[in-house]
Scaffold this motif. Structure first.
Motif, short mmCIF file in Angstrom:
data_model
loop_
_atom_site.label_atom_id
_atom_site.label_comp_id
_atom_site.label_asym_id
_atom_site.label_seq_id
_atom_site.Cartn_x
_atom_site.Cartn_y
_atom_site.Cartn_z
N GLY A 4 25.29 -81.98 49.10
CA GLY A 4 23.73 -81.89 49.18
C GLY A 4 23.31 -80.44 48.28
O GLY A 4 24.16 -79.33 48.47
N THR A 5 22.25 -80.38 47.83
CA THR A 5 21.81 -79.35 47.05
C THR A 5 20.64 -78.51 47.59
O THR A 5 19.83 -77.68 46.92
CB THR A 5 21.58 -79.63 45.41
N ASN A 6 20.31 -79.01 48.94
CA ASN A 6 19.17 -78.26 49.46
C ASN A 6 19.13 -76.98 49.88
O ASN A 6 18.41 -76.29 49.79
CB ASN A 6 18.88 -79.26 50.88
N GLY A 7 20.33 -76.44 50.28
CA GLY A 7 20.44 -75.10 50.73
C GLY A 7 20.97 -74.20 49.67
O GLY A 7 21.28 -74.68 48.52
N LEU A 8 20.83 -72.65 49.75
CA LEU A 8 21.19 -71.89 48.70
C LEU A 8 22.80 -71.79 48.64
O LEU A 8 23.17 -71.42 47.57
CB LEU A 8 20.47 -70.41 49.31
N VAL A 9 23.33 -71.82 49.75
CA VAL A 9 24.65 -71.92 49.78
C VAL A 9 25.41 -73.10 50.30
O VAL A 9 24.76 -73.70 51.37
CB VAL A 9 25.30 -70.77 50.79
N GLY A 10 26.46 -73.59 49.65
CA GLY A 10 26.96 -74.92 50.04
C GLY A 10 28.16 -74.93 49.58
O GLY A 10 28.65 -74.45 48.76
N ILE A 11 28.75 -76.44 49.67
CA ILE A 11 29.88 -76.98 49.26
C ILE A 11 29.62 -77.72 47.94
O ILE A 11 29.02 -78.61 47.90
CB ILE A 11 30.68 -77.90 50.30
N ALA A 12 30.31 -77.17 46.92
CA ALA A 12 30.37 -78.19 45.70
C ALA A 12 31.10 -79.20 45.76
O ALA A 12 32.41 -79.40 46.70
CB ALA A 12 30.70 -77.21 44.44
N SER A 13 31.04 -80.38 44.87
CA SER A 13 31.48 -81.68 45.28
C SER A 13 32.83 -81.99 44.25
O SER A 13 33.71 -82.64 44.77
CB SER A 13 30.67 -82.87 45.26
N ALA A 14 32.63 -81.18 43.20
CA ALA A 14 33.94 -81.39 42.08
C ALA A 14 35.16 -81.13 42.68
O ALA A 14 36.12 -82.06 42.32
CB ALA A 14 33.65 -80.55 40.85
N GLY A 15 35.52 -79.96 43.00
CA GLY A 15 36.78 -79.43 43.52
C GLY A 15 37.38 -80.41 44.78
O GLY A 15 38.66 -81.09 44.35
N PRO A 16 36.51 -80.59 45.82
CA PRO A 16 37.01 -81.24 46.99
C PRO A 16 37.43 -82.94 46.48
O PRO A 16 38.45 -83.64 47.00
CB PRO A 16 35.90 -81.34 48.05
N VAL A 17 36.72 -83.33 45.62
CA VAL A 17 36.58 -84.93 45.28
C VAL A 17 37.99 -85.13 44.51
O VAL A 17 38.69 -85.96 44.62
CB VAL A 17 35.26 -85.45 44.41
N VAL A 18 38.17 -84.38 43.56
CA VAL A 18 39.38 -84.33 42.59
C VAL A 18 40.75 -83.97 43.47
O VAL A 18 41.67 -84.81 43.38
CB VAL A 18 39.23 -83.24 41.26
N THR A 19 40.76 -82.95 44.12
CA THR A 19 41.62 -82.87 45.08
C THR A 19 42.10 -84.06 45.96
O THR A 19 43.26 -84.25 46.23
CB THR A 19 41.44 -81.48 45.94
#
Length: 155
Positions: free
Chosen positions: A110-125
């Motif tokens: 989700g890109t709604n908040g100012l701070v969040g979890i990016a998806s690239a690292g977790p998805v590749v891992t």
């Protein structure tokens, strides 16, 4: 084909483990327009003092940093021909890292908040963990089948 399956599984598991490690160096968190990999994110938690307040987080950080040497050991075991030991270690690493990455991937995005979890690292891992687990299971099952055939029954 029977002697080829353990090798295919070992190559798949090693490829998955390398992909898993590469994923830890991709973006895991975002703060505004700044993206941080998993190590920077955990370092930030340590700097902010969360590690001293929560001993479980400190244990998690040390475990996270130990993944790279553990992957190197697993790949070395594959190279030395100790496929079952390597597959066992690869399976444990894949399950642990895949669970963490899967949870992060589901929570992130989700890109709604100012701070969040990016998806690239977790998805590749997560993809690396799945590949590593599939390769490890292939090695373990094919090695067990080979042992059964050599002994004429149950190992």
């Amino acid at each position: 084909m029977r002697t080829l399956m353990p090798r295919i599984g070992a190559v798949g598991a090693a490829t998955g483990l390398v992909t898993l490690i590469l994923g830890t160096f991709l973006a895991w968190t975002r703060s505004g327009s700044v993206y941080r990999d998993s190590y920077q994110s955990l370092g930030l938690l340590k700097q902010l003092g969360f590690m001293g307040a929560f001993p479980a987080l400190d244990f998690f950080l040390q475990g996270w940093l130990a993944v790279i040497p553990a992957v190197a050991i697993a790949i070395a075991l594959y190279a030395l021909g100790l496929r079952r030991s390597a597959a066992g270690l690869a399976a444990v690493l894949a399950i642990l890292m895949g669970t963490i990455a899967g949870v992060a991937a589901v929570q992130g995005g989700g890109t709604n908040g100012l701070v969040g979890i990016a998806s690239a690292g977790p998805v590749v891992t997560f993809i690396g963990a799945l590949l590593a687990l599939l390769g490890a299971v292939t090695v373990l099952v094919s090695q067990r089948t080979r042992m059964k055939q050599q002994t004429g029954g149950e190992p």
